[in-house]
Design an enzyme around this catalytic site. Sequence first.
Site, PDB file in Angstrom:
ATOM      1  CB  CYS A  16      -1.007  -0.017   1.153  1.00 28.49           C
ATOM      2  SG  CYS A  16      -0.478   0.764   2.683  1.00 28.49           S
ATOM      3  CG  ASP A  17      -1.162   4.679  -0.448  1.00 29.14           C
ATOM      4  OD1 ASP A  17      -1.477   4.064   0.581  1.00 29.14           O
ATOM      5  OD2 ASP A  17      -1.971   5.345  -1.111  1.00 29.14           O
ATOM      6  CB  THR A 220     -22.691  17.098   3.899  1.00 31.73           C
ATOM      7  OG1 THR A 220     -22.501  16.196   5.008  1.00 31.73           O
ATOM      8  CG2 THR A 220     -23.861  16.619   3.057  1.00 31.73           C
ATOM      9  CG  ASN A 420      -6.071  -2.188 -13.027  1.00 33.28           C
ATOM     10  OD1 ASN A 420      -6.318  -2.096 -14.233  1.00 33.28           O
ATOM     11  ND2 ASN A 420      -6.538  -3.163 -12.267  1.00 33.28           N
ATOM     12  CE1 TYR A 425      -6.628   8.925 -12.738  1.00 36.28           C
ATOM     13  CE2 TYR A 425      -6.372   6.888 -13.980  1.00 36.28           C
ATOM     14  CZ  TYR A 425      -5.816   7.969 -13.330  1.00 36.28           C
ATOM     15  OH  TYR A 425      -4.446   8.103 -13.260  1.00 36.28           O
ATOM     16  CG  ASP A 462      11.662  -3.313 -10.133  1.00 35.72           C
ATOM     17  OD1 ASP A 462      10.630  -2.600 -10.102  1.00 35.72           O
ATOM     18  OD2 ASP A 462      12.802  -2.841  -9.970  1.00 35.72           O
ATOM     19  CD  GLN A 607      -6.712   2.198  -3.416  1.00 35.54           C
ATOM     20  OE1 GLN A 607      -7.779   1.713  -3.115  1.00 35.54           O
ATOM     21  NE2 GLN A 607      -6.461   3.470  -3.199  1.00 35.54           N
TER      22      GLN A 607
HETATM   23  N1  LIG Z   1     -12.888   4.576  -9.197  1.00 39.32           N
HETATM   24  C1  LIG Z   1     -12.025   4.845  -8.214  1.00 39.32           C
HETATM   25  N2  LIG Z   1     -10.801   5.302  -8.529  1.00 39.32           N
HETATM   26  C2  LIG Z   1      -9.889   5.500  -7.557  1.00 39.32           C
HETATM   27  C3  LIG Z   1     -10.195   5.305  -6.196  1.00 39.32           C
HETATM   28  C4  LIG Z   1     -11.522   4.862  -5.882  1.00 39.32           C
HETATM   29  O1  LIG Z   1     -11.883   4.678  -4.704  1.00 39.32           O
HETATM   30  N3  LIG Z   1     -12.385   4.640  -6.911  1.00 39.32           N
HETATM   31  N4  LIG Z   1      -9.235   5.509  -5.243  1.00 39.32           N
HETATM   32  C5  LIG Z   1      -8.144   6.405  -5.552  1.00 39.32           C
HETATM   33  C6  LIG Z   1      -7.049   6.253  -4.590  1.00 39.32           C
HETATM   34  S1  LIG Z   1      -7.415   6.613  -2.964  1.00 39.32           S
HETATM   35  C7  LIG Z   1      -5.801   5.906  -4.950  1.00 39.32           C
HETATM   36  S2  LIG Z   1      -4.545   5.938  -3.785  1.00 39.32           S
HETATM   37  C8  LIG Z   1      -5.477   5.524  -6.335  1.00 39.32           C
HETATM   38  C9  LIG Z   1      -4.604   4.293  -6.391  1.00 39.32           C
HETATM   39  O2  LIG Z   1      -4.093   4.135  -7.642  1.00 39.32           O
HETATM   40  P1  LIG Z   1      -2.882   3.107  -7.847  1.00 39.32           P
HETATM   41  O3  LIG Z   1      -1.930   3.230  -6.707  1.00 39.32           O
HETATM   42  O4  LIG Z   1      -2.350   3.319  -9.199  1.00 39.32           O
HETATM   43  O5  LIG Z   1      -3.574   1.685  -7.670  1.00 39.32           O
HETATM   44  P2  LIG Z   1      -4.119   0.681  -8.766  1.00 39.32           P
HETATM   45  O6  LIG Z   1      -4.841   1.379  -9.863  1.00 39.32           O
HETATM   46  O7  LIG Z   1      -4.795  -0.384  -8.017  1.00 39.32           O
HETATM   47  O8  LIG Z   1      -2.839   0.127  -9.497  1.00 39.32           O
HETATM   48  C10 LIG Z   1      -1.793  -0.454  -8.884  1.00 39.32           C
HETATM   49  C11 LIG Z   1      -1.212  -1.437  -9.900  1.00 39.32           C
HETATM   50  O9  LIG Z   1       0.174  -1.544  -9.660  1.00 39.32           O
HETATM   51  C12 LIG Z   1       0.552  -2.891  -9.754  1.00 39.32           C
HETATM   52  N5  LIG Z   1       1.739  -3.022  -8.904  1.00 39.32           N
HETATM   53  C13 LIG Z   1       1.789  -3.300  -7.589  1.00 39.32           C
HETATM   54  N6  LIG Z   1       3.057  -3.296  -7.163  1.00 39.32           N
HETATM   55  C14 LIG Z   1       3.835  -2.989  -8.240  1.00 39.32           C
HETATM   56  C15 LIG Z   1       5.220  -2.823  -8.422  1.00 39.32           C
HETATM   57  O10 LIG Z   1       5.999  -2.964  -7.477  1.00 39.32           O
HETATM   58  N7  LIG Z   1       5.646  -2.511  -9.671  1.00 39.32           N
HETATM   59  C16 LIG Z   1       4.785  -2.334 -10.698  1.00 39.32           C
HETATM   60  N8  LIG Z   1       5.249  -1.988 -11.875  1.00 39.32           N
HETATM   61  N9  LIG Z   1       3.454  -2.478 -10.549  1.00 39.32           N
HETATM   62  C17 LIG Z   1       2.996  -2.805  -9.340  1.00 39.32           C
HETATM   63  C18 LIG Z   1      -0.638  -3.668  -9.283  1.00 39.32           C
HETATM   64  O11 LIG Z   1      -0.626  -4.961  -9.875  1.00 39.32           O
HETATM   65  C19 LIG Z   1      -1.809  -2.810  -9.757  1.00 39.32           C
HETATM   66  O12 LIG Z   1      -2.299  -3.242 -10.982  1.00 39.32           O
HETATM   67  O13 LIG Z   1      -6.654   5.242  -7.050  1.00 39.32           O
HETATM   68  C20 LIG Z   1      -7.612   6.262  -6.978  1.00 39.32           C
HETATM   69  N10 LIG Z   1      -8.647   5.930  -7.919  1.00 39.32           N
HETATM   70  N1  LIG Z   2      -6.014  -2.548   3.554  1.00 41.97           N
HETATM   71  C1  LIG Z   2      -5.991  -1.427   2.854  1.00 41.97           C
HETATM   72  N2  LIG Z   2      -5.562  -0.307   3.432  1.00 41.97           N
HETATM   73  C2  LIG Z   2      -5.533   0.838   2.726  1.00 41.97           C
HETATM   74  C3  LIG Z   2      -5.861   0.882   1.351  1.00 41.97           C
HETATM   75  C4  LIG Z   2      -6.325  -0.326   0.763  1.00 41.97           C
HETATM   76  O1  LIG Z   2      -6.690  -0.365  -0.430  1.00 41.97           O
HETATM   77  N3  LIG Z   2      -6.372  -1.448   1.539  1.00 41.97           N
HETATM   78  N4  LIG Z   2      -5.761   2.047   0.651  1.00 41.97           N
HETATM   79  C5  LIG Z   2      -4.968   3.119   1.238  1.00 41.97           C
HETATM   80  C6  LIG Z   2      -5.341   4.369   0.583  1.00 41.97           C
HETATM   81  S1  LIG Z   2      -4.605   4.746  -0.892  1.00 41.97           S
HETATM   82  C7  LIG Z   2      -6.182   5.242   1.123  1.00 41.97           C
HETATM   83  S2  LIG Z   2      -6.531   6.665   0.301  1.00 41.97           S
HETATM   84  C8  LIG Z   2      -6.748   4.995   2.449  1.00 41.97           C
HETATM   85  C9  LIG Z   2      -8.226   5.272   2.522  1.00 41.97           C
HETATM   86  O2  LIG Z   2      -8.671   4.850   3.764  1.00 41.97           O
HETATM   87  P1  LIG Z   2      -9.603   5.778   4.621  1.00 41.97           P
HETATM   88  O3  LIG Z   2      -9.059   7.135   4.701  1.00 41.97           O
HETATM   89  O4  LIG Z   2      -9.841   5.090   5.899  1.00 41.97           O
HETATM   90  O5  LIG Z   2     -10.895   5.860   3.684  1.00 41.97           O
HETATM   91  P2  LIG Z   2     -11.997   4.796   3.278  1.00 41.97           P
HETATM   92  O6  LIG Z   2     -11.641   3.427   3.791  1.00 41.97           O
HETATM   93  O7  LIG Z   2     -12.252   4.930   1.862  1.00 41.97           O
HETATM   94  O8  LIG Z   2     -13.294   5.285   4.035  1.00 41.97           O
HETATM   95  C10 LIG Z   2     -13.213   5.633   5.391  1.00 41.97           C
HETATM   96  C11 LIG Z   2     -14.548   6.062   5.915  1.00 41.97           C
HETATM   97  O9  LIG Z   2     -15.092   7.159   5.193  1.00 41.97           O
HETATM   98  C12 LIG Z   2     -16.480   7.128   5.399  1.00 41.97           C
HETATM   99  N5  LIG Z   2     -17.157   8.010   4.445  1.00 41.97           N
HETATM  100  C13 LIG Z   2     -17.712   7.694   3.254  1.00 41.97           C
HETATM  101  N6  LIG Z   2     -18.195   8.797   2.652  1.00 41.97           N
HETATM  102  C14 LIG Z   2     -17.933   9.842   3.472  1.00 41.97           C
HETATM  103  C15 LIG Z   2     -18.147  11.248   3.388  1.00 41.97           C
HETATM  104  O10 LIG Z   2     -18.678  11.769   2.429  1.00 41.97           O
HETATM  105  N7  LIG Z   2     -17.703  12.007   4.413  1.00 41.97           N
HETATM  106  C16 LIG Z   2     -17.099  11.467   5.505  1.00 41.97           C
HETATM  107  N8  LIG Z   2     -16.676  12.302   6.464  1.00 41.97           N
HETATM  108  N9  LIG Z   2     -16.886  10.146   5.618  1.00 41.97           N
HETATM  109  C17 LIG Z   2     -17.282   9.345   4.615  1.00 41.97           C
HETATM  110  C18 LIG Z   2     -16.812   5.658   5.277  1.00 41.97           C
HETATM  111  O11 LIG Z   2     -17.994   5.349   5.974  1.00 41.97           O
HETATM  112  C19 LIG Z   2     -15.591   4.984   5.899  1.00 41.97           C
HETATM  113  O12 LIG Z   2     -15.815   4.543   7.203  1.00 41.97           O
HETATM  114  O13 LIG Z   2      -6.556   3.661   2.846  1.00 41.97           O
HETATM  115  C20 LIG Z   2      -5.241   3.228   2.715  1.00 41.97           C
HETATM  116  N10 LIG Z   2      -5.152   1.972   3.361  1.00 41.97           N
HETATM  117  S1  SF4 Z   3       3.006  -0.416   3.655  1.00 40.08           S
HETATM  118 FE1  SF4 Z   3       0.803  -0.847   3.762  1.00 40.08          FE
HETATM  119  S2  SF4 Z   3       0.634  -2.975   3.030  1.00 40.08           S
HETATM  120 FE2  SF4 Z   3       2.781  -2.649   3.564  1.00 40.08          FE
HETATM  121  S3  SF4 Z   3       2.963  -3.320   5.688  1.00 40.08           S
HETATM  122 FE3  SF4 Z   3       2.561  -1.106   5.746  1.00 40.08          FE
HETATM  123  S4  SF4 Z   3       0.324  -0.916   5.988  1.00 40.08           S
HETATM  124 FE4  SF4 Z   3       0.772  -3.017   5.273  1.00 40.08          FE
HETATM  125 MO   LIG Z   4      -5.538   6.603  -1.722  1.00 37.28          MO
END
Ligand SMILES: Nc1nc2c(c(=O)[nH]1)N[C@H]1C(S)=C(S)[C@@H](COP(=O)(O)OP(=O)(O)OC[C@H]3O[C@@H](n4cnc5c(=O)[nH]c(N)nc54)[C@H](O)[C@@H]3O)O[C@H]1N2
Ligand SMILES: Nc1nc2c(c(=O)[nH]1)N[C@H]1C(S)=C(S)[C@@H](COP(=O)(O)OP(=O)(O)OC[C@H]3O[C@@H](n4cnc5c(=O)[nH]c(N)nc54)[C@H](O)[C@@H]3O)O[C@H]1N2
Ligand code: SF4
Ligand SMILES: [Mo]
Length: 736
Positions: A16-17, A220, A420, A425, A462, A607
């Site tokens: 994750c990030d 909101t 991906n 988007y 990689d 994701q």
């Molecule tokens: N519709 C929609 N779009 C969203 C979101 C959503 O909730 N809904 N969430 C948004 C959020 S919060 C985020 S952070 C972004 C995330 O956007 P990204 O971080 O780009 O996540 P993914 O699109 O899942 O793409 C990650 C890809 O990287 C590949 N990958 C994993 N590790 C590696 C590696 O080490 N090397 C290479 N080359 N590839 C690797 C995985 O197989 C996967 O296909 O997306 C955003 N876009």
């Molecule tokens: N295991 C795991 N961990 C992750 C990720 C993952 O894909 N997997 N992704 C990482 C990434 S890139 C991100 S961005 C974070 C996201 O992680 P978080 O910041 O925790 O966000 P979400 O899990 O999308 O949603 C959190 C809460 O937002 C509430 N919510 C929904 N709509 C609204 C709204 O309009 N307003 C308010 N105030 N609350 C609302 C939902 O009920 C939910 O409880 O997680 C990170 N951690």
């Molecule tokens: S970077 Fe994200 S996926 Fe990796 S150990 Fe930490 S919380 Fe877990």
């Molecule tokens: Mo994110």
Amino acid sequence: MSEQAAKSRYSICTICDIGCQLRPVTKDGKLIAMKAHDNPALARNVCYKGISAPHIHNHNERLLKPLKRVGERGEDKWEEITYEQAMDEIAARLQTLVDKHGPETLAVSTSGWNTQSTHAMDRRFMNALGTPNYISGVSLCAGNTAAVNKLTYGWFPFADMSNSKCIVLFGHNPRKHSWTPIYNMINAAKANGAKVIVLDPRVSEQAETANMHLRLRAGTDAAMCLGWLNVIINEELYDKDFVDEYTTGFTELSERVNEYPLSRVAEITGVPAEQIAEAARLYATAESACIPWTPITDMQISSTSAIRLHSILRALTGNLDVPGGELLEGFNPNYISESVLGNHGMLTSQQKAKQLGADAHPVYTYRAQEKLLDATERTWGQRYSDIVMGSYMANPSAVFRAMATEAPYPVKAFFALGNNSLLSYPNQHQILKGLLNQELIVAQEIFMTPTAMLADYVVPGDVFSERNHISDMWSWRSSLTLSEKVVEPPAEACSTFEFWHDLAHRMGFGNLFPWDSIEAMLDYRLSPSGMTFAEFADKQYMQVSNPEYRKYRKTGFGTPSGKVELKSSILEELGFDPLPYYREGPAVDADYPYHVFTGVREDAFFQTGQRQVKVLRDRSPTPKLFMHPTDAARQEIEDNQWVKLETRTGEVVAKVLIQESMKKGHVRVPHGWWYPELRGSADLAGAFLSSDAVLCPDAPEDLDREQGIPHFKGFPGRIVKLSAPPAGMSEQVLAG
Ligand SMILES: Nc1nc2c(c(=O)[nH]1)N[C@H]1C(S)=C(S)[C@@H](COP(=O)(O)OP(=O)(O)OC[C@H]3O[C@@H](n4cnc5c(=O)[nH]c(N)nc54)[C@H](O)[C@@H]3O)O[C@H]1N2
Ligand SMILES: Nc1nc2c(c(=O)[nH]1)N[C@H]1C(S)=C(S)[C@@H](COP(=O)(O)OP(=O)(O)OC[C@H]3O[C@@H](n4cnc5c(=O)[nH]c(N)nc54)[C@H](O)[C@@H]3O)O[C@H]1N2
Ligand code: SF4
Ligand SMILES: [Mo]
């Protein structure tokens, strides 16, 4: 040497990030385990995705050889070719398109999280070639927040959670298996007596243990913040000295805030006025308080205002650059920043002006962000501040539209690196149209994804255990953290550094990529410190300097006025409302009665990733819609029932999980679902069956005005019961 006596090595997990530094264990040239850090402070909890890294890195479906498309686009038919052949052909085909349409015909989408330090390489290549059309998932996550924060006080702060006395979570819900280090910081603060306020429609994990929980209606958040400001300003709970000396626009802000009396805010958000006032008082009167960054306000139709309102709350309560508040860390003087390495100065203003989406939604594009160059240089010593990769981006919706329609000009080449894009988007159907209209698509990936299936070339990537890196969290923080390569990449897997380096050398500007390895590039990046990468790696796993607080007293803020701009001069210059406001998203009605939000991240995956990794998929085999029992009962829906969720833009299928913790009238749809096991039997491995991106529109009127952000938090939808499970699903999904 015995295993115990050997020096520990550390790699930053990028599954994750949030980037935890973990301790990889290898045997016979393979990663066999990921263990917690030796330093107990960094080992409080480790999530099971991180521990599962060997299952990902050694997965039998991992891409090892470059692939060239032989069937129709998207048909998933390939021939294996060598890396040299792939790069030669990609370079030649890109050159042909650039000669025909101009360099802006190339758009690039990356994540940057999982590919690590190469964001600067993406931009360096693009700037040298002459294209401004860079997009990323960070347009919906932290990157755009960084860009908006800069408008108000010139930097993107990092909340000093561990030392804070009050933590406000707008939706943000870190858990043991989601952003574990942030979860640990919140717990540390709580142990020290910090109060936690959660604003979330659901009873989230953080809400369960919070001191206050405000169950606002999704989407909101901006209205809620205006309500808080109403209380803070009218009850004079703000820091008057700070406001007098360091802000502009307080009078105008006060007038705007008075348009949002608590009765109005209560009506919009559905939270009683007294609760809103109590929470605002708790926040404003705490000894120190922070509003950690949250993705929730990055994905709403009022996103720019909501993010600005968080910034304004931080400033008015005197919490900027103080212990327990919000740290403006600046660039690390010992490390060449991504902004310098990316070298945005190379791209001509004529090419910058072609950045897609900048006319309608300029805030994170060059058009708005370059208005900060002088101020950034004055305050932070560098002209460009590309924090969390989110400044100087094109608008993704405009890019995919241009790819599909060739207006305002043809975009005919698309590269996706570690992203991906198809599912990441809004408006997935539009993205598909754009991809189908390309002449060259390249995916750099570790697994075959729906996006990669649409490519002409798939270059194997990689993973973090196979490359060296030093992280400064994309210039968000000033600490430097080591990530060591512990195994060799398999077969022809390459880093994105090599990808851009090798392409630049083939396209005639290799002189701009003079480093022949990642380590040579890291030596250059560390050159201000006088250390080489090898020396850094030998001596330390992390370099943290003591924070210097309230630096603005010496430097001012990095905005055009040098002050915190409560009223934004840049928004005003661009013709937008310079003060924050609330805009209602599309309304629910009898046809589409539910407020649908995406999110509540899956513990098992990051994701769109890892659905093919058995140990993780077993934890979460099926996409789930959350509903409140009352809503489910009204529609006679039972737990585990298959349903169709429909919006005016698209429809998806999923199983229902009835949860008391949901808010009535709300539905949660998960992000990122596709089905690797359906590869070969369903189009694009079922990428359109259950993906949230199918549901969310992105015509200009559907987007946040200033940045062009889609409304993923509270769009109208309806639920239709399915009498039988959807055809063609795998046993695993049906059983889950
Ligand atoms: N519709 C929609 N779009 C969203 C979101 C959503 O909730 N809904 N969430 C948004 C959020 S919060 C985020 S952070 C972004 C995330 O956007 P990204 O971080 O780009 O996540 P993914 O699109 O899942 O793409 C990650 C890809 O990287 C590949 N990958 C994993 N590790 C590696 C590696 O080490 N090397 C290479 N080359 N590839 C690797 C995985 O197989 C996967 O296909 O997306 C955003 N876009
Ligand atoms: N295991 C795991 N961990 C992750 C990720 C993952 O894909 N997997 N992704 C990482 C990434 S890139 C991100 S961005 C974070 C996201 O992680 P978080 O910041 O925790 O966000 P979400 O899990 O999308 O949603 C959190 C809460 O937002 C509430 N919510 C929904 N709509 C609204 C709204 O309009 N307003 C308010 N105030 N609350 C609302 C939902 O009920 C939910 O409880 O997680 C990170 N951690
Ligand atoms: S970077 Fe994200 S996926 Fe990796 S150990 Fe930490 S919380 Fe877990
Ligand atoms: Mo994110």
